[in-house]
Design a protein around this motif. Structure first.
Motif, PDB file in Angstrom:
ATOM      1  N   GLN A  74       0.859  -1.204   0.033  1.00 14.55           N
ATOM      2  CA  GLN A  74      -0.092  -0.062   0.085  1.00 14.55           C
ATOM      3  C   GLN A  74       0.779   1.116  -0.120  1.00 14.55           C
ATOM      4  N   VAL A  75       1.960   1.428   0.831  1.00 15.39           N
ATOM      5  CA  VAL A  75       2.989   2.284   0.768  1.00 15.39           C
ATOM      6  C   VAL A  75       3.472   2.437  -0.440  1.00 15.39           C
ATOM      7  N   GLU A  76       3.873   1.469  -1.193  1.00 13.92           N
ATOM      8  CA  GLU A  76       4.473   1.501  -2.486  1.00 13.92           C
ATOM      9  C   GLU A  76       3.376   2.197  -3.548  1.00 13.92           C
ATOM     10  N   GLU A  77       2.239   1.807  -3.644  1.00 11.32           N
ATOM     11  CA  GLU A  77       1.164   2.381  -4.389  1.00 11.32           C
ATOM     12  C   GLU A  77       1.130   3.926  -4.062  1.00 11.32           C
ATOM     13  N   GLU A  78       1.032   4.171  -2.952  1.00  8.22           N
ATOM     14  CA  GLU A  78       0.895   5.530  -2.552  1.00  8.22           C
ATOM     15  C   GLU A  78       2.170   6.495  -3.039  1.00  8.22           C
ATOM     16  N   ILE A  79       3.254   5.571  -3.051  1.00  6.68           N
ATOM     17  CA  ILE A  79       4.442   6.407  -3.565  1.00  6.68           C
ATOM     18  C   ILE A  79       4.408   6.591  -4.810  1.00  6.68           C
ATOM     19  N   ARG A  80       3.852   5.607  -5.546  1.00  7.61           N
ATOM     20  CA  ARG A  80       3.835   5.734  -7.315  1.00  7.61           C
ATOM     21  C   ARG A  80       2.895   6.615  -7.599  1.00  7.61           C
ATOM     22  N   ASN A  81       1.660   6.661  -7.000  1.00  8.29           N
ATOM     23  CA  ASN A  81       0.758   7.881  -7.259  1.00  8.29           C
ATOM     24  C   ASN A  81       1.073   9.087  -6.947  1.00  8.29           C
ATOM     25  N   SER A  82       1.566   9.419  -5.769  1.00  8.43           N
ATOM     26  CA  SER A  82       1.908  10.777  -5.192  1.00  8.43           C
ATOM     27  C   SER A  82       3.334  11.315  -5.991  1.00  8.43           C
ATOM     28  N   ARG A  83       3.883  10.505  -6.209  1.00  9.39           N
ATOM     29  CA  ARG A  83       5.466  10.949  -6.519  1.00  9.39           C
ATOM     30  C   ARG A  83       5.792  10.613  -8.154  1.00  9.39           C
ATOM     31  N   ALA A  84       4.727  10.100  -8.945  1.00  8.70           N
ATOM     32  CA  ALA A  84       5.309   9.529 -10.154  1.00  8.70           C
ATOM     33  C   ALA A  84       5.871  10.854 -11.024  1.00  8.70           C
ATOM     34  N   TRP A  85       5.241  12.025 -10.724  1.00 10.69           N
ATOM     35  CA  TRP A  85       5.948  12.992 -11.685  1.00 10.69           C
ATOM     36  C   TRP A  85       7.580  13.163 -11.181  1.00 10.69           C
ATOM     37  N   MET A  86       7.848  12.909 -10.234  1.00  7.28           N
ATOM     38  CA  MET A  86       9.301  13.045  -9.710  1.00  7.28           C
ATOM     39  C   MET A  86      10.286  12.387 -10.443  1.00  7.28           C
ATOM     40  N   ARG A  87       9.552  11.432 -11.423  1.00  5.34           N
ATOM     41  CA  ARG A  87      10.554  10.540 -12.266  1.00  5.34           C
ATOM     42  C   ARG A  87      10.729  10.890 -13.542  1.00  5.34           C
ATOM     43  N   LEU A  88      10.150  12.168 -13.896  1.00  2.00           N
ATOM     44  CA  LEU A  88      10.183  12.694 -15.262  1.00  2.00           C
ATOM     45  C   LEU A  88      12.051  13.187 -15.294  1.00  2.00           C
ATOM     46  N   ARG A  89      12.150  13.676 -16.456  1.00  2.08           N
ATOM     47  CA  ARG A  89      13.381  14.360 -16.433  1.00  2.08           C
ATOM     48  C   ARG A  89      13.869  15.550 -15.495  1.00  2.08           C
ATOM     49  N   PRO A  90      14.985  15.658 -15.003  1.00  2.00           N
ATOM     50  CA  PRO A  90      15.236  16.838 -14.082  1.00  2.00           C
ATOM     51  C   PRO A  90      14.617  18.059 -14.241  1.00  2.00           C
ATOM     52  N   GLU A  91      14.950  18.603 -15.450  1.00  2.00           N
ATOM     53  CA  GLU A  91      14.359  19.956 -15.897  1.00  2.00           C
ATOM     54  C   GLU A  91      12.722  20.247 -15.688  1.00  2.00           C
ATOM     55  N   LEU A  92      12.154  18.928 -15.926  1.00  4.11           N
ATOM     56  CA  LEU A  92      10.614  19.012 -15.913  1.00  4.11           C
ATOM     57  C   LEU A  92      10.235  18.812 -14.728  1.00  4.11           C
ATOM     58  N   VAL A  93      10.943  18.066 -13.850  1.00  2.00           N
ATOM     59  CA  VAL A  93      10.483  18.043 -12.354  1.00  2.00           C
ATOM     60  C   VAL A  93      10.872  19.420 -11.542  1.00  2.00           C
ATOM     61  N   GLU A  94      11.871  19.868 -12.034  1.00  2.67           N
ATOM     62  CA  GLU A  94      11.878  21.304 -11.442  1.00  2.67           C
ATOM     63  C   GLU A  94      10.892  22.429 -11.955  1.00  2.67           C
ATOM     64  N   VAL A  95      10.634  22.313 -13.097  1.00  2.00           N
ATOM     65  CA  VAL A  95       9.222  23.048 -13.497  1.00  2.00           C
ATOM     66  C   VAL A  95       8.001  22.615 -12.607  1.00  2.00           C
ATOM     67  N   ILE A  96       7.753  21.742 -12.641  1.00  2.14           N
ATOM     68  CA  ILE A  96       6.454  21.078 -11.752  1.00  2.14           C
ATOM     69  C   ILE A  96       6.608  21.458 -10.444  1.00  2.14           C
ATOM     70  N   HIS A  97       7.657  21.222  -9.750  1.00  2.00           N
ATOM     71  CA  HIS A  97       7.865  21.857  -8.313  1.00  2.00           C
ATOM     72  C   HIS A  97       7.653  23.351  -8.058  1.00  2.00           C
ATOM     73  N   GLN A  98       8.250  24.171  -9.180  1.00  2.00           N
ATOM     74  CA  GLN A  98       8.112  25.470  -8.976  1.00  2.00           C
ATOM     75  C   GLN A  98       6.571  25.782  -9.240  1.00  2.00           C
ATOM     76  N   LEU A  99       5.845  25.038 -10.291  1.00  6.07           N
ATOM     77  CA  LEU A  99       4.309  25.477 -10.440  1.00  6.07           C
ATOM     78  C   LEU A  99       3.383  25.006  -9.256  1.00  6.07           C
ATOM     79  N   ARG A 100       3.939  23.729  -8.673  1.00  7.56           N
ATOM     80  CA  ARG A 100       3.005  23.572  -7.512  1.00  7.56           C
ATOM     81  C   ARG A 100       3.419  24.301  -6.294  1.00  7.56           C
ATOM     82  N   GLN A 101       4.574  24.957  -6.306  1.00  9.94           N
ATOM     83  CA  GLN A 101       4.687  25.888  -5.050  1.00  9.94           C
ATOM     84  C   GLN A 101       4.192  27.294  -5.345  1.00  9.94           C
ATOM     85  N   GLU A 102       4.196  27.670  -6.507  1.00 12.00           N
ATOM     86  CA  GLU A 102       3.484  29.048  -6.720  1.00 12.00           C
ATOM     87  C   GLU A 102       2.103  28.820  -6.812  1.00 12.00           C
TER      88      GLU A 102
END
Length: 161
Positions: A74-102
């Motif tokens: 169940q923990v693994e499934e939550e990680i997969r659902n909550s953090r899937a976007w963090m497996r994208l290329r680093p430059e996209l992760v940074e853009v997404i993180h900034q957008l989510r913060q803003e």
């Protein structure tokens, strides 16, 4: 609402902590109303890793392997659902993180066209759906995403597979 294990003796309670920007999954012993293990899955900051904590003040209890495996699945499934976007290329992760913060993960219909234009200028068109889904739960046409988009790990994307 707790999700009971098939044997009925254990249950998992899932809750979101806004101050921690993380999902908490707690494995409880139902009969004793006692928390045994807590998993913490951060979903906002790619630098924070998921953790598992055992109750240090509790008495020692043996947890059956099948129950612990069920909990960790169940923990693994939550990680997969909550953090899937963090497996994208680093430059996209940074853009997404900034957008989510803003924008705190949500954007109004009136503001969407302006933000869409800014994001479109910052990321390749092929990555736009994944970025918008991860940042706002939206598609490029502004409609909402009904599930997490298929996201391939950065290594697969770089290899073009």
């Amino acid at each position: 609402m707790p999700v009971p294990h098939p044997n009925g003796e254990y249950a998992i309670t899932t809750m979101y902590s806004v101050p921690d920007d993380a999902w908490y999954l707690e494995l409880d012993l139902v009969a004793k109303q006692r928390n045994l293990v807590t998993a913490i899955v951060p979903d906002e900051d790619p630098a924070r890793e998921p953790t598992v904590c055992f109750n240090p003040r509790g008495e020692h209890l043996d947890v059956p392997y099948e129950v612990m495996r069920w909990f960790m699945d169940q923990v693994e499934e939550e990680i997969r659902n909550s953090r899937a976007w963090m497996r994208l290329r680093p430059e996209l992760v940074e853009v997404i993180h900034q957008l989510r913060q803003e924008h705190l993960g949500a954007i109004g219909d009136d503001d969407f066209p302006q933000v869409l234009a800014e994001v479109s200028a910052a990321v390749p068109e092929a990555d736009l759906p994944a970025v918008l889904a991860a940042a706002f739960g939206r598609k490029p046409d502004g409609t909402t995403v009904d599930h997490t988009p298929a996201i391939r790990p950065a290594d697969d994307q770089a290899a073009g597979t």
